[in-house]
Write a protein that holds these residues in place. Sequence first.
Motif, PDB file in Angstrom:
ATOM      1  N   VAL A 144       0.854  -1.182   0.000  1.00  0.00           N
ATOM      2  CA  VAL A 144       0.000   0.000   0.000  1.00  0.00           C
ATOM      3  C   VAL A 144       0.890   1.232   0.000  1.00  0.00           C
ATOM      4  O   VAL A 144       1.912   1.269   0.690  1.00  0.00           O
ATOM      5  N   ALA A 146      -2.694   0.635  -4.081  1.00  0.00           N
ATOM      6  CA  ALA A 146      -2.633  -0.638  -3.360  1.00  0.00           C
ATOM      7  C   ALA A 146      -2.606  -1.787  -4.345  1.00  0.00           C
ATOM      8  O   ALA A 146      -3.153  -1.693  -5.440  1.00  0.00           O
ATOM      9  N   VAL A 156      -4.730   6.601   1.604  1.00  0.00           N
ATOM     10  CA  VAL A 156      -4.156   5.583   0.722  1.00  0.00           C
ATOM     11  C   VAL A 156      -4.381   6.036  -0.716  1.00  0.00           C
ATOM     12  O   VAL A 156      -5.487   6.430  -1.085  1.00  0.00           O
ATOM     13  N   LYS A 186      -8.894  -2.943  -3.673  1.00  0.00           N
ATOM     14  CA  LYS A 186      -8.707  -1.495  -3.831  1.00  0.00           C
ATOM     15  C   LYS A 186      -9.912  -0.729  -3.316  1.00  0.00           C
ATOM     16  O   LYS A 186      -9.772   0.331  -2.714  1.00  0.00           O
TER      17      LYS A 186
END
Length: 179
Positions: free
Chosen positions: A75, A85, A82, A90
């Motif tokens: 990640v 990833a 975030v 996702k």
Amino acid sequence: MKATGIVRRIDDLGRVVIPKEIRRTMRIREGDPLEIFTNADGEVIFKKYSPIGELTEVSSIYAEVMFKNSTDPVVICDRDHVIAASGVSKKEVLERRVSPLLEEVMEQRKPFVAKPGLKHLTAIEGIERTSSIAIPILAAGDVCGAVLMMSDDNNTVPKDSDVKMINVAAAFLGRQLEG
């Protein structure tokens, strides 16, 4: 957009103070860059600027390549969310906030690597999976985010090769941001 009921005046130098409550809630720290947007209705919108957000496509490809060469999901995040990833859903992780523990790792500019008997890092809010490795991304001395290797098992110690790979990824992304 949500009204806060807070009104501020512009001072003689054109400055507006963003109230402490809003800065705390939105995790805006002193020195954070803010991007300014306007629209046809006369609204002025401040949005936290994420330099690493500019590298989302590159970060996604890099995360995929790293996952294919390791056994655990990877990640990549900016200082707040975030952004890429691989190896995890996702939909589950993208745009999720990073945890205060990960923020602390980034602020200290020190890598987190799980050790035997120590609990792994809870890195993403609302996600049970923990991180065995978290390496801050530094560009021109500023923290821009982190590269994480995720794990389900709190007793697994990451391999040296995985630590090196995550270190290289963080250094590469930091270098990309520098120019």
